[in-house]
Scaffold this active site. Sequence first.
Site, PDB file in Angstrom:
ATOM      1  N   GLU A  50       0.844  -1.192   0.000  1.00  0.00           N
ATOM      2  CA  GLU A  50       0.000   0.000   0.000  1.00  0.00           C
ATOM      3  C   GLU A  50       0.880   1.243   0.000  1.00  0.00           C
ATOM      4  O   GLU A  50       1.856   1.307   0.739  1.00  0.00           O
ATOM      5  CB  GLU A  50      -0.904   0.021   1.246  1.00  0.00           C
ATOM      6  CG  GLU A  50      -1.668  -1.273   1.486  1.00  0.00           C
ATOM      7  CD  GLU A  50      -2.347  -1.312   2.848  1.00  0.00           C
ATOM      8  OE1 GLU A  50      -2.678  -0.237   3.379  1.00  0.00           O
ATOM      9  OE2 GLU A  50      -2.519  -2.416   3.384  1.00  0.00           O
TER      10      GLU A  50
ATOM     11  N   LYS B 249       2.291   4.561   1.123  1.00  0.00           N
ATOM     12  CA  LYS B 249       2.335   5.101   2.487  1.00  0.00           C
ATOM     13  C   LYS B 249       2.013   6.598   2.467  1.00  0.00           C
ATOM     14  O   LYS B 249       2.829   7.415   2.042  1.00  0.00           O
ATOM     15  CB  LYS B 249       3.707   4.854   3.115  1.00  0.00           C
ATOM     16  CG  LYS B 249       3.786   5.243   4.580  1.00  0.00           C
ATOM     17  CD  LYS B 249       5.141   4.880   5.166  1.00  0.00           C
ATOM     18  CE  LYS B 249       5.207   5.233   6.630  1.00  0.00           C
ATOM     19  NZ  LYS B 249       5.054   6.688   6.862  1.00  0.00           N
TER      20      LYS B 249
ATOM     21  N   ASP C 111       1.538  10.305   3.713  1.00  0.00           N
ATOM     22  CA  ASP C 111       2.232  11.140   4.699  1.00  0.00           C
ATOM     23  C   ASP C 111       1.198  12.058   5.343  1.00  0.00           C
ATOM     24  O   ASP C 111       0.964  13.179   4.893  1.00  0.00           O
ATOM     25  CB  ASP C 111       3.326  11.950   4.006  1.00  0.00           C
ATOM     26  CG  ASP C 111       4.359  12.464   4.990  1.00  0.00           C
ATOM     27  OD1 ASP C 111       4.341  12.011   6.142  1.00  0.00           O
ATOM     28  OD2 ASP C 111       5.171  13.321   4.599  1.00  0.00           O
TER      29      ASP C 111
ATOM     30  N   TYR D  13      -7.292   2.117   6.224  1.00  0.00           N
ATOM     31  CA  TYR D  13      -6.368   1.051   5.829  1.00  0.00           C
ATOM     32  C   TYR D  13      -6.448  -0.192   6.709  1.00  0.00           C
ATOM     33  O   TYR D  13      -5.804  -1.186   6.425  1.00  0.00           O
ATOM     34  CB  TYR D  13      -4.929   1.558   5.796  1.00  0.00           C
ATOM     35  CG  TYR D  13      -4.403   2.112   7.104  1.00  0.00           C
ATOM     36  CD1 TYR D  13      -4.073   1.284   8.165  1.00  0.00           C
ATOM     37  CD2 TYR D  13      -4.226   3.477   7.269  1.00  0.00           C
ATOM     38  CE1 TYR D  13      -3.586   1.787   9.370  1.00  0.00           C
ATOM     39  CE2 TYR D  13      -3.735   4.003   8.464  1.00  0.00           C
ATOM     40  CZ  TYR D  13      -3.419   3.149   9.505  1.00  0.00           C
ATOM     41  OH  TYR D  13      -2.948   3.648  10.693  1.00  0.00           O
TER      42      TYR D  13
ATOM     43  N   LYS E 206      10.818   2.895   3.053  1.00  0.00           N
ATOM     44  CA  LYS E 206      10.906   4.343   2.874  1.00  0.00           C
ATOM     45  C   LYS E 206      11.698   4.658   1.611  1.00  0.00           C
ATOM     46  O   LYS E 206      12.738   4.043   1.343  1.00  0.00           O
ATOM     47  CB  LYS E 206      11.573   5.002   4.087  1.00  0.00           C
ATOM     48  CG  LYS E 206      10.891   4.696   5.414  1.00  0.00           C
ATOM     49  CD  LYS E 206       9.463   5.197   5.455  1.00  0.00           C
ATOM     50  CE  LYS E 206       9.366   6.687   5.658  1.00  0.00           C
ATOM     51  NZ  LYS E 206       9.717   7.136   6.998  1.00  0.00           N
TER      52      LYS E 206
ATOM     53  N   CYS F 228      29.875  30.055  25.142  1.00  0.00           N
ATOM     54  CA  CYS F 228      28.476  29.743  24.832  1.00  0.00           C
ATOM     55  C   CYS F 228      27.824  30.953  24.174  1.00  0.00           C
ATOM     56  O   CYS F 228      27.896  32.067  24.707  1.00  0.00           O
ATOM     57  CB  CYS F 228      27.735  29.377  26.123  1.00  0.00           C
ATOM     58  SG  CYS F 228      25.939  29.244  25.912  1.00  0.00           S
TER      59      CYS F 228
ATOM     60  N   CYS G  72      25.041  32.568  26.745  1.00  0.00           N
ATOM     61  CA  CYS G  72      25.340  33.197  28.038  1.00  0.00           C
ATOM     62  C   CYS G  72      26.776  33.679  28.176  1.00  0.00           C
ATOM     63  O   CYS G  72      27.113  34.360  29.152  1.00  0.00           O
ATOM     64  CB  CYS G  72      25.006  32.247  29.182  1.00  0.00           C
ATOM     65  SG  CYS G  72      26.118  30.824  29.303  1.00  0.00           S
TER      66      CYS G  72
ATOM     67  N   CYS H 214      28.137  23.920  27.091  1.00  0.00           N
ATOM     68  CA  CYS H 214      28.183  25.127  27.905  1.00  0.00           C
ATOM     69  C   CYS H 214      28.353  24.694  29.359  1.00  0.00           C
ATOM     70  O   CYS H 214      27.674  23.775  29.831  1.00  0.00           O
ATOM     71  CB  CYS H 214      26.891  25.927  27.733  1.00  0.00           C
ATOM     72  SG  CYS H 214      26.658  27.246  28.938  1.00  0.00           S
TER      73      CYS H 214
ATOM     74  N   CYS I  52      22.521  28.763  32.366  1.00  0.00           N
ATOM     75  CA  CYS I  52      22.451  29.354  31.024  1.00  0.00           C
ATOM     76  C   CYS I  52      20.993  29.523  30.604  1.00  0.00           C
ATOM     77  O   CYS I  52      20.194  28.578  30.708  1.00  0.00           O
ATOM     78  CB  CYS I  52      23.178  28.446  30.038  1.00  0.00           C
ATOM     79  SG  CYS I  52      22.962  28.898  28.307  1.00  0.00           S
TER      80      CYS I  52
END
Length: 706
Positions: A119, A121, A123, A247, A335, A429, A432, A447, A452
């Site tokens: 079948e 597929k 989305d 389905y 897929k 970082c 921060c 970090c 932070c």
Amino acid sequence: MTGVPPEREAAAARARALRREISRHDHLYYAADAPEISDAAYDALVRELAAIEDAFPDTVTPDSPTRRVGAPPSAAFASVRHASRMYSLDNAMSMDELDAWFHRLARDVGDRPCAFVAELKIDGASIALTYEAGVLARAATRGDGKTGEDVTPNVRTIRGVPRALPECARPDAPQDTLFEGSGPGEWPALEVRGEVYMPRKSFARLNAAQEESGAAPFANPRNAAAGSLRQKDPAVTASRDLAAFAYQVVDARRLGVTTQSAALEWLRRAGFSVNPGVETCATPDDVRKFCRRAEERRHDLDHEIDGVVVKVDSLALQDELGYTAKAPRWAIAFKFPPEEKTTRLLDIRVSVGRTGAMTPFAVLEPVSVSGSTVGRATLHNADEVERKGILIGDTVVVRKAGDVIPEVVGPVENLRDGTERAWSMPDLCPACGAPAWRPPGEAVTRCTNSACPAQRHERLMHWASRGAMDIEGLGDEILGRLEAAGLVNDPADIYRLDEAALAALDMGRTKLDGERITLGPVVAATIMGNIEASRGRRLWRAYFGLGIRHVGATVAEALASAFPSVDSLAAAGEDEVAAVEGVGPKIAASVGRWFASEGNRALLARLRAGGLPLAEERSAAERPQTLAGLTFVLTGALDSLNREQAGAGIKALGGRVSGSVSRKTSYVVAGAGAGSKLERAVELGVPVRDEAWLEETLAAGRLPEE
């Protein structure tokens, strides 16, 4: 009809006739793909029925086609516990992986014939439809597979989802029965599963309207479908022009069918829209050919597809093959290979996660990849940037496959013009300014500042996320505004919010007259209701939401099962935590470090003060663990219990459920149609029991005396 005006009686009769006629045309359009009238003629029938119902409101029926949009907007979606789990599918990302699945299947099936159903597929967004007495009673989203959201009023707006099942689809109806709508006879309770999606043309119209109104366009049709399905106002859902394919029928053999292909044929006969891209395949080679054809024509369809679902056709074999912890063994999703596009890399920036991980990401010239507009893509870590030889300003190849986050594959080096420049991970970082540190032997730079603001924000987002405490409304923007206003700094502050202060929250924008825009009382009241609801969430959600390193949702569930309160988990030794199935020493050490932090212990105290019990009743788990040390295998069809219910009952008494028979198996519970697992049990001398024996065991809380 005594005392009923003649005009009302005539109108009621005409309304009944119109409903039958409209339902018949729905069936012809969606199930038979053979419409007899134009859309304009169909709309005229609906308008005539609406006029009668407006003039004579007492003639309206719950399943009337005019009621597709009629329910008032919902303030919230109620939770729905699925009767049986909605599993996800394992993925085959290549033909080699698909072949490996075929080999595993052949080993389990042996020399018995095994056909397949392939079948396309879709989305979209998964949906579970419950029919009682032949009438649509409830529609729920997939959610986490065990619990979804009730979106019944919205699903009723989708043509192709019948409000009532026709007489011709009744299990005992003759095949030549005329379509008359649902009849008065007996219908079994049925659950139908399907996928709600947005056709490409509808998606284009929606995004055009979004842009015209100044709203952000949707990234792809799947997101648009999911968002449209969860609208508070069904009228908004109706305006989005959604569609749906059915389905699966749960426990389809009650309808007298024995194969997936026959179940699909029943769905068509019952008025459901069924994907025309379905083919019964006699051999694995037929499946491979179907997959190749599907990939070639994927862009010719009026809806998005991202692969092919392959299922064993025989329902008896499906039962015998069973499930892993997360997916059926009798189905797999092939897929399509990732789609790749080229675009320009404008910059490389760094995001900071809740654990301090600093992750580089690419800022790209927007490009459409696999149906989504991509403007950012992950670069994983500094080593990957160096390994791929990526420079800022490069033309790069971008790839996206299914739900995978877009990634930069590499540069197109022959298009460089000398203006490109190298990138390196910053020493500080970006959120921060604290020093960054890369632990020896690790690929991730972190970090070093636990306070932070970026880490704090991500921790709050994680706590409120759907997978954790599920506080709808507390998303990125609102949490950011709350932090900026000094109202929320950690999850405990969420439970101290004042509704008036929340309503007055400055959203950082102004109206045309210059007045500042605030969150407002309606949204504030909704969020406060969702916060209140989160106080009653299951304990495992809190364990997951705390953000303990290496503790995902599955581990959190295992920990909550073993330790029914935060206090009991905090007091447990690492060896005791590591002994929990699925945990182990590494996670146990991480749990120990988290509870050793004075700041974390203070957070727990503040959460309790905010009304979170951080413990739960264990009525099921407190039952004597009389089946501890015993392993059960379930095979064949069970009449009174589904597989999930039976397995949960065994686990609640301390037993283990396995998918295969071995000499270590304690009992095999065999239902109708039991196959190779039953034969294997007899061969090994494993005790075999029936469903009645299992029901007696679960009811008594111990093995029956024999």
